[in-house]
Design an enzyme around this catalytic site. Sequence first.
Site, PDB file in Angstrom:
ATOM      1  N   HIS A   1       0.867  -1.285  -0.040  1.00  0.00           N
ATOM      2  CA  HIS A   1      -0.178  -0.002  -0.010  1.00  0.00           C
ATOM      3  C   HIS A   1       0.790   1.299  -0.090  1.00  0.00           C
ATOM      4  O   HIS A   1       1.299   1.688   0.706  1.00  0.00           O
ATOM      5  CB  HIS A   1      -0.879  -0.171   1.232  1.00  0.00           C
TER       6      HIS A   1
ATOM      7  N   HIS B   1       1.147   5.047  -2.537  1.00  0.00           N
ATOM      8  CA  HIS B   1       0.890   5.822  -3.443  1.00  0.00           C
ATOM      9  C   HIS B   1       2.259   6.244  -4.240  1.00  0.00           C
ATOM     10  O   HIS B   1       2.584   7.090  -3.510  1.00  0.00           O
ATOM     11  CB  HIS B   1      -0.097   6.790  -3.274  1.00  0.00           C
TER      12      HIS B   1
ATOM     13  N   HIS C   1      -9.491   0.899  -1.329  1.00  0.00           N
ATOM     14  CA  HIS C   1      -9.309   1.829   0.006  1.00  0.00           C
ATOM     15  C   HIS C   1     -10.892   1.475   0.487  1.00  0.00           C
ATOM     16  O   HIS C   1     -11.866   1.754  -0.041  1.00  0.00           O
ATOM     17  CB  HIS C   1      -9.239   3.034  -0.162  1.00  0.00           C
TER      18      HIS C   1
ATOM     19  N   GLU D   1     -11.126   3.531   6.056  1.00  0.00           N
ATOM     20  CA  GLU D   1     -10.036   4.423   6.441  1.00  0.00           C
ATOM     21  C   GLU D   1     -10.876   5.586   7.136  1.00  0.00           C
ATOM     22  O   GLU D   1     -10.499   5.469   8.472  1.00  0.00           O
ATOM     23  CB  GLU D   1      -9.443   5.042   5.144  1.00  0.00           C
TER      24      GLU D   1
ATOM     25  N   ASP E   1       1.912   4.087   2.706  1.00  0.00           N
ATOM     26  CA  ASP E   1       0.699   4.903   2.304  1.00  0.00           C
ATOM     27  C   ASP E   1       1.327   5.988   1.233  1.00  0.00           C
ATOM     28  O   ASP E   1       1.530   5.753   0.053  1.00  0.00           O
ATOM     29  CB  ASP E   1      -0.296   5.616   3.299  1.00  0.00           C
ATOM     30  N   ASP E   2       1.579   7.086   2.078  1.00  0.00           N
ATOM     31  CA  ASP E   2       2.219   8.459   1.199  1.00  0.00           C
ATOM     32  C   ASP E   2       3.507   8.989   2.145  1.00  0.00           C
ATOM     33  O   ASP E   2       3.402   9.895   2.962  1.00  0.00           O
ATOM     34  CB  ASP E   2       1.363   9.398   1.392  1.00  0.00           C
TER      35      ASP E   2
HETATM   36  N1  ADE Z   1      -4.537   8.855  -2.066  1.00  0.00           N
HETATM   37  C1  ADE Z   1      -3.275   8.709  -1.472  1.00  0.00           C
HETATM   38  N2  ADE Z   1      -3.218   8.477  -0.371  1.00  0.00           N
HETATM   39  C2  ADE Z   1      -4.575   8.253  -0.077  1.00  0.00           C
HETATM   40  C3  ADE Z   1      -5.197   7.578   1.328  1.00  0.00           C
HETATM   41  N3  ADE Z   1      -4.605   7.322   2.486  1.00  0.00           N
HETATM   42  N4  ADE Z   1      -6.611   7.293   1.343  1.00  0.00           N
HETATM   43  C4  ADE Z   1      -7.148   7.609   0.145  1.00  0.00           C
HETATM   44  N5  ADE Z   1      -6.623   8.220  -1.069  1.00  0.00           N
HETATM   45  C5  ADE Z   1      -5.385   8.399  -1.168  1.00  0.00           C
HETATM   46 ZN    ZN Z   2      -3.584   4.763   0.443  1.00  0.00          ZN
END
Ligand code: ADE
Ligand code: ZN
Length: 352
Positions: A27, A29, A207, A210, A288-289
């Site tokens: 996971h 991005h 997703h 969350e 994630d990011d």
């Molecule tokens: N796009 C990038 N990060 C995300 C996240 N945590 N939740 C939903 N969309 C995303």
């Molecule tokens: Zn994500």
Amino acid sequence: MSFTAFDKIPHDRLPALLRDMPKAELHLHIEGSLEPELIFALAQRNGVALPYASVEALRAAYAFTDLQSFLDIYYAGASVLLKEQDFFDMAWAYLQRAAADNVLHAEVFFDPQTHTARGVPVAAVIQGLEHACRRAHQELRISAKLILCFLRHLSEDEALATLDEALPHKHHFIGVGLDSSERGHPPEKFARVFAKARAAGLHVVAHAGEEGPPQYIRSALDVLKVERIDHGVRSAEDPLLVQRLVKEGVPLTVCPLSNVKLCVFKTMAEHNLPALLAAGLKATINSDDPAYFGGYVNQNFVETFAALPQLGAREAYTLARNSFEASFADAGAKSHWIKQLDLAFEEAARVG
Ligand code: ADE
Ligand code: ZN
């Protein structure tokens, strides 16, 4: 073979073991791996004006209150990506960091609509990313695959048009996912595009849970027929759903630092990962990011374990093993990686 001697591993060995153990990242991005320094370098290279005066000013804006407050900045950051080379540079930077974290396999999300809306051809996006994955396999010995995500705040027709544009490049990605603003955009909205992706032989993930309710996890499973749930932490609010996820062995790609930065949990000490694991859910740890949330996958492991004393060597092994088992790699690759994982734990137990 399967490692069992967890009590031979002293607690103070844990941070090093978390960093050194082989793992998969499921996971991530790729646009969320754009570090501020690279954003500014690409802005200059492409003549894109940024609403921030400096790297420091941009970083200072990374104080999020919820998912949307993050997404607004994340899409602004991605606006510097215009050419195939930019996508290569971004993915190559991530894959080098992942390899340094002993990630053996990465399944990497990308958001083509963020770029095609600015006139970037989908071919430039996919070819740049794929080139980085290929080079990383050759030079870094990391296996990297791409998953195309649809932006759920846009319409299903736009997602269908994106899928049609991308399908000629299908040999370069293994699946589709669903990301962006969750609340108010339930999985049902994307039933047809996911059916079409499945019919094309692609893997499917989404997703769900969350920020959105447990019901979104149910409909991701029932309507989109996803094979994994991205995040899924709100499943814990619904015991019957937890039972189902355990029974069906549905993996959850949990992102602890992300959850804290986006205020899903107030602090890491309040994260429900120990409860998810104790319930028997097939959870994994992911970043994630990472450029926005304070660290890559090893930072996620180390900070999560430091804040949650319920997590020890047994849970470290389970999480790493789950990451391989939940991946879309073939059975041979999975068992090869799990053998390497067992060896890392045997060595840690032997050294003591
Ligand atoms: N796009 C990038 N990060 C995300 C996240 N945590 N939740 C939903 N969309 C995303
Ligand atoms: Zn994500």
